[in-house]
Scaffold this motif. Structure first.
Motif: not given
Length: 797
Positions: A512-528
């Motif tokens: 569940k935590k991994a889903l949240q982090l991956l969604t942020k990573r692939f949705s916002d370029v600032n997160n990666c």
């Protein structure tokens, strides 16, 4: 026992007798030296110790053995240096007992923390241990590492190379640097070495010798590292400790791998009893979390895995700690001394019987290390290479025959150098990926690859990724990261989030935590910001990720549609029309780009087998063609063709070796012929489960045929009992057979489940219960297509 070991044992007995006589002679008129309760650290020389009635266990300073030995208690200087290796067996020090004047025995004393020779050591500390006997350079311990260019330390700012771990002054670099850069930094010498250039390192000025740090000596194999398990003092005044060894990756059977860090160590299951004179000082060995958060320091090391010195296997320490959470651990009261100490003991603390039973009950693994080098017991000869496997003589001198080479190359686990007969598909996959990552702005895309099993779908994608990696190294395309996930290896479809996140970041979290982090990573370029590379995700067995609400597939296929997603998804499945069976919101995100891998024909199968056997003269051409035609007529599965040829080679090899042992005629042919291939095919398709399907009842054969037909029509790996009953009803009415009814079909399914022909979903038996075949569809087709009772089954298989 050798002469040397006998002489050492005799000398030890004589010294022990002298000690007992001297103590007995001076017991009445000489004051005993007790253990000081102060907290000061001793210098290199031994301080005078005062007698104290109360003994503190936390910090202890040891007394000399006798008045005569007071001057000679310092570490002995070296006479000559010799390199030693770890012992092949740990020396078990027995608890010696010496009778006192009152008839009571003295025993060894255990401590939790001691001050020894100017250093403070505690149970659980990680320490440097001498490896070379009487090596004077081991006492050299510079506070600051010298620069590799000017060979000076000073207070100037230095930067460490992440490859060779060498230190450099910023002003000594070419060109000089004003500040330390962010991220990894590699020195010019290491960069030139990687490019294949000859590098000549700077040499120290004339008359100056470069002094190495403890860290450099450890990683070079001149020192050892260990973890202190227990500390004690023997009755003769010598001080010992039980340690658990660390080893560097070069000392393992696998050697140093590309993923090993320069400061990485392995904790072994190897223990040894050594003298405290072998200990130099502390170091810090940390777990990955503490290591990455640690401050700068030269004595910091990483340890994530335990290495089994016997079986040469690795295990993550975090998993071991979880297993040991429920086990009993020695508490602080084990280290406390009894309050009712006899006044006649004169400061000598007797060892508790309970503590003795606990330590004796511990079964430490037999050690494979030599005792550490010290002034008394460090007598070693020879040099043994650590981590090298000794190959038995009969194996090393054995030359593989042509048949043995053929069997090795035909194994499914052996990867071929190239993948024949799939050049067109490989070019399409390469064009798809390069067009996605080579543009100015990487846009997420999806590719669906389908085809029957054994047609080289996964191998083709992996071959493309190897070629792209070579182009990245050459600088022709942008760097990217590749993540491969197999749906068969997932316990639940939701675990794919955790696998993808761990592959990208190296951290393991809940799905569940991994889903949240991956969604942020692939949705916002600032997160990666730290990793802006394009991610290529390969999902094998994509149909296994289908859930009731199909949320897993929706989330994964939705990430590439984000404007800054930078994700390319490649899905592989055996079903051609899987996207049409999904919800519209998912099939629309999967896109229209598809690639079909058709079954191999017999010419392609023959080419695949010949490419594996290139340079090996073990098969007749007619035998390879016969095996290719047989497999192409059934399924076109390349894996089945390779298995048949490998089994034929095993049958031929066994026949030849049997003829050699029985001294029969040597005219037997040494090549695999049609007879051996036919025997392998007969053996493969005459397995017990095929015999069961051939001999089962009419209703069972119709049930299995309906299951194969339904699974092929839907493309799924399982079907409900209700759908199978409807398919059976359709087959029976279309071919003039009587429909047995739902109750009779339920009994038929139970009988097939008992024979393990099909697998049933656990739970109560009902119409929505899921069923799946336990064997490939090809086996069912082969067993039922020539049925004499029901010849019409062949058109549905």
């Amino acid at each position: 026992m050798s002469r040397r070991s006998t002489r050492l044992a005799e000398n030890a007995n004589e010294n022990l007798k002298k000690t007992i006589n001297s103590e007995a002679a001076t017991s009445s008129g000489t004051k005993r030296y007790g253990v000081s309760g102060g907290s000061h650290k001793s210098s290199r020389g031994r301080p005078k110790l005062k007698r104290d009635s109360e003994i503190k266990l936390n910090e202890v300073t040891f007394p000399p053995l006798s008045f005569e030995q007071l001057e000679g208690k310092k570490r002995k200087t070296c006479r000559k240096s010799s390199v030693v290796t770890r012992a092949t067996a740990s020396k078990n020090f027995k608890s010696e007992r010496i009778k006192k004047g009152d008839g009571r025995s003295r025993k060894r004393v255990y401590y939790q923390k001691v001050v020894f020779d100017g250093g403070e050591f505690e149970v659980g500390d990680d320490v440097y241990v001498r490896r070379r006997e009487d090596a004077s350079s081991d006492n050299e311990d510079p506070e600051v590492e010298e620069c590799r260019v000017c060979f000076k330390s000073g207070k100037a700012i230095m930067i460490e190379c992440d490859d060779c771990l060498g230190g450099f002054h910023l002003k000594c670099l070419e060109p000089p640097m004003k500040e330390i850069p962010d991220g990894d930094w590699i020195c010019g010498f290491c960069e030139a070495t990687k490019m294949g250039k000859e590098v000549q390192l700077p040499k120290p000025p004339a008359g100056k010798k470069r002094v190495r740090t403890m860290r450099e000596k450890l990683l070079a194999g001149d020192l050892w590292a260990a973890q202190i398990e227990s500390l004690w003092k023997e009755v003769n005044g010598s001080h010992h400790c039980k340690v658990r060894w660390y080893i560097i990756p070069e000392e393992t059977a696998a050697g140093r791998q590309s993923h090993n860090l320069k400061r990485e160590l392995y904790l072994t299951n190897d223990y040894a009893d050594i003298e405290m004179e072998s200990l130099l000082r502390q170091c810090q060995v940390m777990n990955p979390k503490d290591y990455y958060n640690a401050k700068e320091g030269d004595d910091i090391f990483l340890c994530e895995y335990e290495y089994d010195v016997r079986w040469h296997s690795f295990k993550r320490l975090a998993e071991i700690n979880k297993e040991e959470d429920g086990e009993a651990v020695d508490s602080d009261k084990d280290w406390k001394l009894e309050q009712n100490v006899d006044s006649d003991s004169d400061g000598d603390v007797e060892y508790e019987e309970e503590r003795a039973k606990i330590l004796q009950s511990r079964n430490y693994p037999s050690s494979t290390h030599e005792l550490a080098a010290n002034s008394r017991k460090g007598q070693f000869c020879g040099l043994q290479k650590i981590g090298a496997k000794k190959i038995p003589e009969h194996i090393r001198c054995h030359k593989q025959t042509e048949l043995e080479r053929a069997k090795a190359t035909l194994m499914l686990a052996s990867l071929p150098k190239s993948l024949p007969c799939r050049n067109k598909e490989i070019e399409e996959i390469t064009t798809f990926i390069e067009s996605a990552i080579c543009g100015d702005q990487c846009l997420g895309r999806c590719l669906y690859i389908h085809g029957v099993p054994g047609t080289g779908k996964t191998m083709s994608v992996l071959s493309v990724m190897r070629n792209l990696r070579a182009k990245v190294d050459a600088g022709n395309i942008r760097p990217h990261c590749f993540v491969e996930v197999n749906g068969l290896k997932l316990a639940a479809p939701e675990n794919i989030y955790r696998v993808i996140h761990e592959a990208l970041t190296g951290h393991r979290v809940h799905w569940k935590k991994a889903l949240q982090l991956l969604t942020k990573r692939f949705s916002d370029v600032n997160n990666c910001k730290g990793d802006e590379r394009t991610c290529i995700l390969l999902i094998d067995e994509l149909d296994l990720l289908v859930t009731r609400n199909q949320s897993v597939l929706y989330n994964i296929l939705d990430w590439p549609t984000k404007p800054q997603g930078k994700l390319i998804v490649i899905g592989i499945a055996n079903t051609m029309d899987l996207p049409e069976k999904l919800l519209p919101r998912i099939s629309s995100r999967m896109g229209i780009e598809r690639l079909c891998f058709g079954p191999y024909n017999y010419q392609q199968l023959q080419e695949i087998i010949l490419s594996r056997l290139e340079g090996i003269d073990a098969f007749e051409k007619q035998a390879i063609e016969f095996a290719s035609r047989k497999v192409a007529a059934i399924s076109g599965d390349a894996r089945r063709a390779l298995e048949i040829c490998r089994r034929a080679a095993e049958i031929t090899d066994y026949r030849i070796k049997k003829s050699l042992t029985s001294n029969t005629s040597m005219n037997a042919k040494t090549h695999v012929g049609i007879a051996e291939v036919e025997a392998a095919i007969h053996e493969m398709f005459q397995a017990p489960h095929i015999q069961v399907m051939k001999s089962c009842s009419k209703q069972s054969k119709i049930f299995l045929t309906a299951m194969v037909h339904e699974l092929y029509k839907t493309g799924m790996g399982e079907a409900t009992f209700e759908k199978l009953a409807m398919t059976v009803s359709y087959l029976c009415t279309s071919n003039g057979e009587e429909f047995p009814g739902y109750d009779a079909l339920l009994k038929v399914g139970c009988r097939l489940g008992e024979c393990r022909i099909i697998l049933c979903e656990s739970g109560s038996k009902h119409r929505l219960q899921k069923l799946q075949l336990n064997f490939p569809n090809d086996d069912v087709s082969f067993a039922l297509k020539d049925s004499k009772d029901l010849p019409w089954l062949a058109k549905y298989l």
